[in-house]
Scaffold this motif. Sequence first.
Motif, PDB file in Angstrom:
ATOM      1  N   GLY A 210     -67.279  20.508  65.855  1.00 34.90           N
ATOM      2  CA  GLY A 210     -66.400  22.031  67.035  1.00 34.90           C
ATOM      3  C   GLY A 210     -64.874  20.748  67.722  1.00 34.90           C
ATOM      4  N   ALA A 211     -65.402  20.062  68.021  1.00 38.93           N
ATOM      5  CA  ALA A 211     -64.609  19.569  68.732  1.00 38.93           C
ATOM      6  C   ALA A 211     -62.756  19.182  67.567  1.00 38.93           C
ATOM      7  N   ALA A 212     -63.830  18.563  66.784  1.00 39.45           N
ATOM      8  CA  ALA A 212     -62.490  18.117  65.396  1.00 39.45           C
ATOM      9  C   ALA A 212     -61.926  19.345  65.394  1.00 39.45           C
ATOM     10  N   LEU A 213     -62.873  20.563  65.283  1.00 38.32           N
ATOM     11  CA  LEU A 213     -61.755  21.539  64.539  1.00 38.32           C
ATOM     12  C   LEU A 213     -61.044  21.942  65.529  1.00 38.32           C
ATOM     13  N   GLY A 214     -61.266  22.418  66.557  1.00 33.68           N
ATOM     14  CA  GLY A 214     -59.902  22.290  67.840  1.00 33.68           C
ATOM     15  C   GLY A 214     -59.129  21.586  67.764  1.00 33.68           C
ATOM     16  N   VAL A 215     -59.303  20.110  67.754  1.00 27.66           N
ATOM     17  CA  VAL A 215     -58.091  19.099  66.788  1.00 27.66           C
ATOM     18  C   VAL A 215     -57.034  19.973  65.835  1.00 27.66           C
ATOM     19  N   VAL A 216     -58.186  19.960  65.036  1.00 30.76           N
ATOM     20  CA  VAL A 216     -56.828  20.719  63.804  1.00 30.76           C
ATOM     21  C   VAL A 216     -56.630  21.936  63.536  1.00 30.76           C
ATOM     22  N   VAL A 217     -57.021  22.348  64.290  1.00 36.61           N
ATOM     23  CA  VAL A 217     -55.925  23.516  64.937  1.00 36.61           C
ATOM     24  C   VAL A 217     -54.710  24.089  65.767  1.00 36.61           C
ATOM     25  N   LEU A 218     -55.029  23.053  66.468  1.00 39.79           N
ATOM     26  CA  LEU A 218     -54.042  22.268  67.943  1.00 39.79           C
ATOM     27  C   LEU A 218     -52.501  22.327  66.874  1.00 39.79           C
ATOM     28  N   GLN A 219     -52.999  20.912  66.230  1.00 40.33           N
ATOM     29  CA  GLN A 219     -52.078  20.524  64.969  1.00 40.33           C
ATOM     30  C   GLN A 219     -51.362  21.665  64.388  1.00 40.33           C
ATOM     31  N   GLY A 233     -61.133  15.649  72.611  1.00 48.53           N
ATOM     32  CA  GLY A 233     -60.638  14.653  72.267  1.00 48.53           C
ATOM     33  C   GLY A 233     -62.588  14.143  73.528  1.00 48.53           C
ATOM     34  N   GLY A 234     -62.212  14.718  74.533  1.00 48.89           N
ATOM     35  CA  GLY A 234     -63.469  14.107  75.307  1.00 48.89           C
ATOM     36  C   GLY A 234     -64.762  14.830  75.126  1.00 48.89           C
ATOM     37  N   VAL A 235     -64.466  16.294  74.569  1.00 42.00           N
ATOM     38  CA  VAL A 235     -65.471  16.704  73.548  1.00 42.00           C
ATOM     39  C   VAL A 235     -66.111  15.870  72.972  1.00 42.00           C
ATOM     40  N   LEU A 236     -64.935  16.166  71.820  1.00 42.39           N
ATOM     41  CA  LEU A 236     -66.074  15.164  70.800  1.00 42.39           C
ATOM     42  C   LEU A 236     -66.644  13.724  71.391  1.00 42.39           C
ATOM     43  N   TRP A 237     -65.929  13.170  71.936  1.00 41.41           N
ATOM     44  CA  TRP A 237     -66.721  12.128  72.813  1.00 41.41           C
ATOM     45  C   TRP A 237     -67.921  12.614  72.737  1.00 41.41           C
ATOM     46  N   TRP A 238     -68.365  12.926  74.468  1.00 43.06           N
ATOM     47  CA  TRP A 238     -69.423  13.772  74.378  1.00 43.06           C
ATOM     48  C   TRP A 238     -70.570  14.766  73.527  1.00 43.06           C
ATOM     49  N   GLY A 251     -63.336   7.844  69.284  1.00 47.05           N
ATOM     50  CA  GLY A 251     -61.665   7.680  69.134  1.00 47.05           C
ATOM     51  C   GLY A 251     -61.159   6.907  68.151  1.00 47.05           C
ATOM     52  N   VAL A 252     -62.147   6.347  67.689  1.00 50.60           N
ATOM     53  CA  VAL A 252     -61.746   5.924  65.801  1.00 50.60           C
ATOM     54  C   VAL A 252     -61.202   7.520  65.047  1.00 50.60           C
ATOM     55  N   VAL A 253     -61.965   8.875  65.394  1.00 46.29           N
ATOM     56  CA  VAL A 253     -61.922   9.815  64.665  1.00 46.29           C
ATOM     57  C   VAL A 253     -60.463  10.676  65.285  1.00 46.29           C
ATOM     58  N   ILE A 254     -60.658  11.073  66.278  1.00 47.40           N
ATOM     59  CA  ILE A 254     -59.608  11.094  67.180  1.00 47.40           C
ATOM     60  C   ILE A 254     -57.782  10.062  66.049  1.00 47.40           C
ATOM     61  N   GLY A 255     -58.179   9.383  66.329  1.00 46.49           N
ATOM     62  CA  GLY A 255     -57.120   8.250  65.616  1.00 46.49           C
ATOM     63  C   GLY A 255     -56.762   8.596  64.431  1.00 46.49           C
ATOM     64  N   LEU A 256     -57.905   8.530  62.991  1.00 43.63           N
ATOM     65  CA  LEU A 256     -58.261   9.319  61.946  1.00 43.63           C
ATOM     66  C   LEU A 256     -57.575  10.215  62.155  1.00 43.63           C
TER      67      LEU A 256
END
Length: 468
Positions: A210-219, A233-238, A251-256
């Motif tokens: 869900g956090a990764a999907l949130g990153v995509v939505v923001l983009q 990113g913090g939610v993804l880490w948790w 961190g790797v996921v957000i970087g990619l």
Amino acid sequence: MNPSPSKHAPGTWAPARRIAERVLGPLDRFLHIEAGSGLVLLVASVIALAWANSPWGDVYEHLWHTPVTVGVGALVFTQPVHFWINEGLMTIFFFVVGLEIRREIHEGELSDLRRATLPIAAALGGMVAPALLYLSLNPSPASRHGWGVPTATDIAFAVGVLALLGKRVPPALRVLLLALAIIDDIGAIIVIALFYSSGVAWSGLLVAAGAALGVVVLQRFGVRQAAAYVVPGGVLWWGMLRAGVHPTIAGVVIGLMTPARSWFGSHGFLSAARRAVDEVDALAHREGHRADELLSPLGRIRTAQIEAVPPVLRLQTALHPWVAYGIMPLFAFANAGVRVDGSSLGHTASTSILLGVAIGLVAGKPIGVFLASFTLVKLGVCALPRGVGWRGIAVVGCVAGIGFTMAIFIAGLAFDAAEKLAAAKLGVLCASASAAVIGLLVGRLALPAAPAPDAAKTLHEAETSTEH
């Protein structure tokens, strides 16, 4: 005609400015030396080792077990300092690794499969051979879990050793080592995710997804401010932590996922900057204009400047000094302090772990890198880069035996028992120091010294006359 601006900011005190230049000038030059990060890592490790083996060694151990609480109201999270360094700050390290991988895939050595074949093969060989050597010395269930420790290469130390060889190292050989180290990082990340994570909890993975999907939505909404991605990113880490997957993988996921294309580019920057400069020029020739009228055109120049380069490059450039000179030395300081006494090597398993890690890095890395490269070149799958011979491949293999940061990190995941972890860390430290010395010696002996400028000119003229 308006005078050009002064070299120094208004209100500065000349004696203070001269002191700052004397202090900060050498520091700035040092931070731009490739070997600088490796030197800081070395100093941090030596201090940690000395402290851990001093009469105040217990203070060193207790320091990292000091609890630190983060939270608001009823939502609190308490963990020792060691956790916040290894699982918190190192997430930023892995984020920069992810940015580097993303950039290499987009426009670097990994963007073309034919160019990437040799470093991929060398990196895989440099991971398989050390793992097999380690397992041959540690077949028992009590110690074989550490097979992943000698598979990692420390890019900062490795590049630093090549930098110490100076002009003996051709540019293509340096690029090959960087590509190999990046692929090695990818392999280490996969190893951590698959073999050094606890049982997967699907609820945590759903949170991370869900956090990764949130990153995509923001983009997709065009959000360009990096700060906006801190919360997802913090939610993804948790979510990763809750899922049982090591949280640094976040961190790797957000970087990619970071965009590798620029918005404005060089042409867009020039166009926007020219329009803004024309507006500033019109204001400068108008009597009685206010200073706040400059904010709008200057803001557009600032936006054009930021968006002239891809976010992946901008973030990597901004974070790299903090990671290289802050996070990595702190990690080394917190993890390299191994007490060297009979207790750390008092068991047969500890001795075999130490030997497996050390031999895997010092011998396994060069053997794996060289054999994998030699096999693929002889099969005609790929060719050596221009200006790189087999001696250069041997040097890269030797230098790749410097494990350090990533190897110590994996050791912390592989072993819970204190004596086994101490043995693995000691093996990493001894092997990394040995590999660095061997790499320097082999480089000095195997790589030809760069000719002097006059000699190089004479050689070029001789070659030209021969061709004609």
